[in-house]
Scaffold this active site. Structure first.
Site, PDB file in Angstrom:
ATOM      1  N   CYS A  37      20.309 -40.413 -37.530  1.00 27.47           N
ATOM      2  CA  CYS A  37      20.335 -40.228 -39.090  1.00 27.47           C
ATOM      3  C   CYS A  37      20.894 -38.873 -38.922  1.00 27.47           C
ATOM      4  O   CYS A  37      20.825 -38.373 -38.556  1.00 27.47           O
ATOM      5  CB  CYS A  37      18.866 -40.520 -39.441  1.00 27.47           C
ATOM      6  SG  CYS A  37      18.309 -38.630 -40.558  1.00 27.47           S
ATOM      7  N   CYS A  40      19.083 -35.554 -39.682  1.00 25.90           N
ATOM      8  CA  CYS A  40      18.288 -35.112 -38.655  1.00 25.90           C
ATOM      9  C   CYS A  40      18.907 -34.757 -38.230  1.00 25.90           C
ATOM     10  O   CYS A  40      18.441 -33.564 -37.166  1.00 25.90           O
ATOM     11  CB  CYS A  40      18.101 -36.400 -38.171  1.00 25.90           C
ATOM     12  SG  CYS A  40      16.810 -37.839 -38.911  1.00 25.90           S
TER      13      CYS A  40
END
Length: 160
Positions: A37, A40
């Protein structure tokens, strides 16, 4: 993630102990994330830096959703990154998505105990140890700082 006593990796097996139980002593910020991600990977270093900056006023628990699906589901991490703040076993604040630093700092301010919270907790400790006069002083100071503090008000009421 750089090794740190303020940042820990947590999985489903140790979540209850390392996050929920630990939040009764120190607030815990949980970062639900995944290595694949991109947002992230952007947010993670900011959270880690803030954990170091705060030097133990909270613990950052990194939870990889692919490896810890039970708690990701339990806390509703449908989109990542998702960050929750726990204090005394309860979620007190949360956000989803890679947020800018000012937003993350505002989130932390909601998670971290206030000076009045810390005084009320100290008053509880003193009362449990039998030092009623010092406990009363802590509760009264907490109420002076934060009028309407439930914890300080209850502590003072129990004491008196």
């Amino acid at each position: 993630m750089a090794p740190s006593s303020f940042c820990i990796d947590v999985g489903d097996a140790d979540f209850e102990r390392a996050v929920v139980a630990a939040s009764f002593e120190t607030p815990v910020v949980v970062d639900f994330w995944a290595p694949w991600c991109a947002p992230c990977r952007k947010l993670g270093p900011l959270l880690e830096r803030l954990a170091e900056e705060h030097q133990g006023t909270f613990v950052l628990a990194k939870v990889t959703v692919d490896e810890s699906p039970e708690n990701a589901r339990r806390y509703g991490a449908r989109s990542i990154p998702m960050v929750i703040g726990l204090r005394e076993g309860e979620v007190v604040s949360e956000f989803v998505g890679a947020q800018p630093e000012p937003i993350v700092r505002t989130f932390l301010a909601r998670v971290l105990p206030t000076p009045a919270d810390r005084l009320a907790r100290e008053g509880e400790r003193l009362a449990a140890g039998g030092d009623a006069a010092a406990a009363e002083a802590c509760f009264r100071e907490a109420l002076a700082l934060q009028r309407g503090s439930d914890r300080a008000g209850l502590g003072l009421a129990r004491l008196l």
